[in-house]
Every structure is written in C-alpha cells, then in structure tokens.
Design an enzyme around this catalytic site. Structure first.
Site, PDB file in Angstrom:
ATOM      1  N   HIS A 188       0.841  -1.197   0.000  1.00 23.71           N
ATOM      2  CA  HIS A 188       0.000   0.000   0.000  1.00 23.71           C
ATOM      3  C   HIS A 188       0.879   1.252   0.000  1.00 23.71           C
ATOM      4  CE1 HIS A 188      -3.104  -2.831   0.931  1.00 23.71           C
ATOM      5  NE2 HIS A 188      -2.647  -3.063   2.142  1.00 23.71           N
ATOM      6  N   ARG A 237      -1.077  -4.889  -6.302  1.00 24.75           N
ATOM      7  CA  ARG A 237      -0.827  -6.333  -6.294  1.00 24.75           C
ATOM      8  C   ARG A 237       0.482  -6.627  -7.013  1.00 24.75           C
ATOM      9  NH1 ARG A 237      -5.263  -7.818  -8.758  1.00 24.75           N
ATOM     10  NH2 ARG A 237      -6.518  -7.591  -6.884  1.00 24.75           N
ATOM     11  N   GLU A 263      -2.374   0.215   7.848  1.00 24.16           N
ATOM     12  CA  GLU A 263      -3.351  -0.681   8.450  1.00 24.16           C
ATOM     13  C   GLU A 263      -2.708  -1.530   9.530  1.00 24.16           C
ATOM     14  OE1 GLU A 263      -4.682  -2.874   5.042  1.00 24.16           O
ATOM     15  OE2 GLU A 263      -3.173  -4.446   5.275  1.00 24.16           O
ATOM     16  N   HIS A 321       3.279  -7.569   1.913  1.00 23.52           N
ATOM     17  CA  HIS A 321       2.663  -8.528   2.815  1.00 23.52           C
ATOM     18  C   HIS A 321       1.670  -9.419   2.073  1.00 23.52           C
ATOM     19  CE1 HIS A 321       0.006  -5.011   2.712  1.00 23.52           C
ATOM     20  NE2 HIS A 321      -1.005  -5.824   3.037  1.00 23.52           N
TER      21      HIS A 321
END
Length: 325
Positions: free
Chosen positions: A105, A201, A122, A180
């Site tokens: 991200h 992605r 996050e 991740h």
C-alpha cells in the site's frame, strides 16, 4: 443538537477467492449465499461499501449522512477539523483460507499525488489462527529495488520474502510500503486501517480467476515498496496488563492514524472518550452495553460505534478491541 447513541451498522460482506465460511462458524453471522466470503466491512464510508445504521431512531441512515449532519458531534471536534469532509477510518473482519496476494500500500504523499486519496496504513489483530498459519511480512535481508526488479521480470518469486508464523492474539502493524500476504493456514483478522482502498498487487501465485490471471500493479508497487522494514509481532504475552475498573487493559498501539487498546473485562466497566469517537470490536464473549438508560446486547463478532461525549458502561465477560483517534 440531539444527543447521539451507540450505533451498530449492517455488515457489508465481500466474496473473495481466498475466503471461506469462518464468519458463519466463529461469529454466527448469517452470510447472504453459500459462496466463500473473505471480508466483512464493519465501519465504512466507501461509496460501494457504505455502512448503514441498523439500530435506534436513526436506523437506515448511512455513515456518510451521519458524518455530514453531525460533524464534530459524530467523530469529535479535533478529528473533524483534521479530516474535514472525509471519515478517517475503515474497519473490517477478514476470513483468510487461501493465499492472499502479495501486495503493498502507498503512503499519503504518493497516494494523494497519484490516486487522489489518502494512503493506506493498516493493522492486523489475529482473532483466530490455525496451527500452520504463516504470513509474508517484508523481504529477506539484503533485498534491493534492483534485485527485486530482476526477480519480478523473470517471474521468480521464490526465496524473496520474510515469512512469519502467527497465533491468536498477535498484532502486526502493516505500514505503507511493507510487502505482505498470507501464505498458509486459516486466519481470522480484525483489520483497522485508514479510509483507503488502494492496493498494489505484486504477485498472485499465478492463480486463475474465471480462467484469467489477476491484474498486477508492478510499476506503482516498485515506486512505494519499503525494502528494509521487517515488522515486529506484538504478542499477547509481551503486552503489559494494566488494571482498570472491571478488568485489564493492554495498550497495543499509539499511532499517527489510530490508537488501539484491548480490554479483558469480567465486571462492570465504565468508559468515556470526550475527544474522539470509539469503535468496539467484540473479540470474545457477550454482555450489555449501557448508555443513557438503554441497554444494548453485544456479542462476539459485532462492532459498535460510540460517538464522543457518551458515558458507556459495559457488563459481561468480554474481550474487546477499542479503536480511537
């Protein structure tokens, strides 16, 4: 201005190729179909996943409408002035039963410049995990942008990533730039994040969806990847338990975008937050949430939104994750 009250939102379920039926089994949620579901959006002001109130006199109103109508009374004056017309957080439950794509991200600077919205910081609180559960979190030592570009050009994703084993109660802060994914096992996660849905992605294990490979976003990913950071697992065992009225509290994170505490309650607990809204994610147990003479039944798998300046009393044997600004 009329006084607000604790809100419960309708869940927004998302089908995912890596999902399952864990929400039904572990949380007694009623899923819409017999398909595999990977996400339950609990608190969201995203246009296509908008939270809608399902309790009290404001039933049927959206989170966006509440934010617009009540402003600082809904989120807290400091929060409202900082974020203006955009609700700052997004809360989900994740049910992961297959490999989650390797992803990354962006931070605020990159996301605002390229995508026109906030970046995505996050955190993952592990609610349940099978004994073989493993995650990808960052790279093995020595990775560089040049080396990674060479590897991806040749579609060689072997022996690149830092792999960690996880268990129930673990907490991981997934900062922007951190590569991740999930790798093995079944995992239920409570995810707290910035109000952003930007994901780049990198690799999807050559998985076919309707006969086609999923789209990758390598060019953008290369611009935001952090090649050095390896996150520390914040375990249940290494967190300090502080006695509070009714039980104990663990301070999990104090961050730029959100703060999280975990409460283990056995008796009556009183909670007040004057400056910010609070979000209770019920991890275990059942009981009552009392406010202004009204008792609300609460149980595992539910999420409750508490506007600021409310006096809250909780009764029951409960494990609660509390998110606030």
């Amino acid at each position: 201005m009329e006084r607000l009250y604790p809100f419960k939102f309708k869940k927004v379920f998302k089908e995912k190729v890596w999902g399952g039926r864990g929400f039904e089994k572990s949380f007694e949620m009623t899923l819409p179909t017999e398909d595999s579901y990977g996400e339950s959006w609990e608190v969201s002001s995203r246009k296509n996943e908008m939270s809608v109130i399902e309790n009290g006199r404001l039933e049927g109103k959206t989170l966006e409408e509440l934010f617009s109508d009540y402003k600082g009374n809904f989120v807290g004056e400091k929060v409202y002035h900082k974020y203006g017309g955009k609700f700052p957080l997004l809360i989900k439950y994740l049910d992961i039963n297959d490999r989650l794509s390797v992803q990354v991200h962006p931070n605020d600077e990159y996301a605002l410049r390229v995508e026109g919205e906030f970046g995505k910081s996050e955190s993952w609180y592990i609610m349940e995990a099978s004994s073989d559960a493993k995650l990808i979190m960052g790279f093995k030592e020595g990775m560089t942008k040049k080396l990674f570009m060479e590897k991806t050009k040749n579609k060689n994703f072997n022996d690149l990533f830092n792999i960690i084993s996880i268990k129930k109660g673990d907490f991981i802060n997934v900062t922007p730039g951190l590569v991740h994914a999930s790798l093995e096992g079944s995992i239920l996660i409570c995810e707290v994040q910035q109000n952003s849905d930007i994901t780049y992605r990198i690799y999807d294990f050559d998985r076919l969806i309707d006969g086609e490979l999923r789209e990758l976003h390598l060019d953008k990913a290369m611009e935001v990847i952090d090649y050095e950071t390896i996150p520390q697992i914040n375990t249940d065992q290494n967190r300090k338990n502080v006695e509070v009225n009714g039980g104990t509290k663990q301070e999990i994170i104090r961050g730029k975008y959100f703060n999280i505490d975990k409460f283990l309650l056995e008796k009556k607990f009183e909670d007040t937050n004057r400056d910010s809204f609070m979000i209770y994610s019920i991890l275990e147990g059942e009981g009552n949430l009392n406010c202004d003479g009204v008792a609300y039944s609460i149980k595992k798998g539910e999420t409750w939104y508490i506007p600021p300046k409310l006096n809250i009393e909780i009764e029951g044997e409960l494990e609660i994750l509390k998110t606030f600004m």
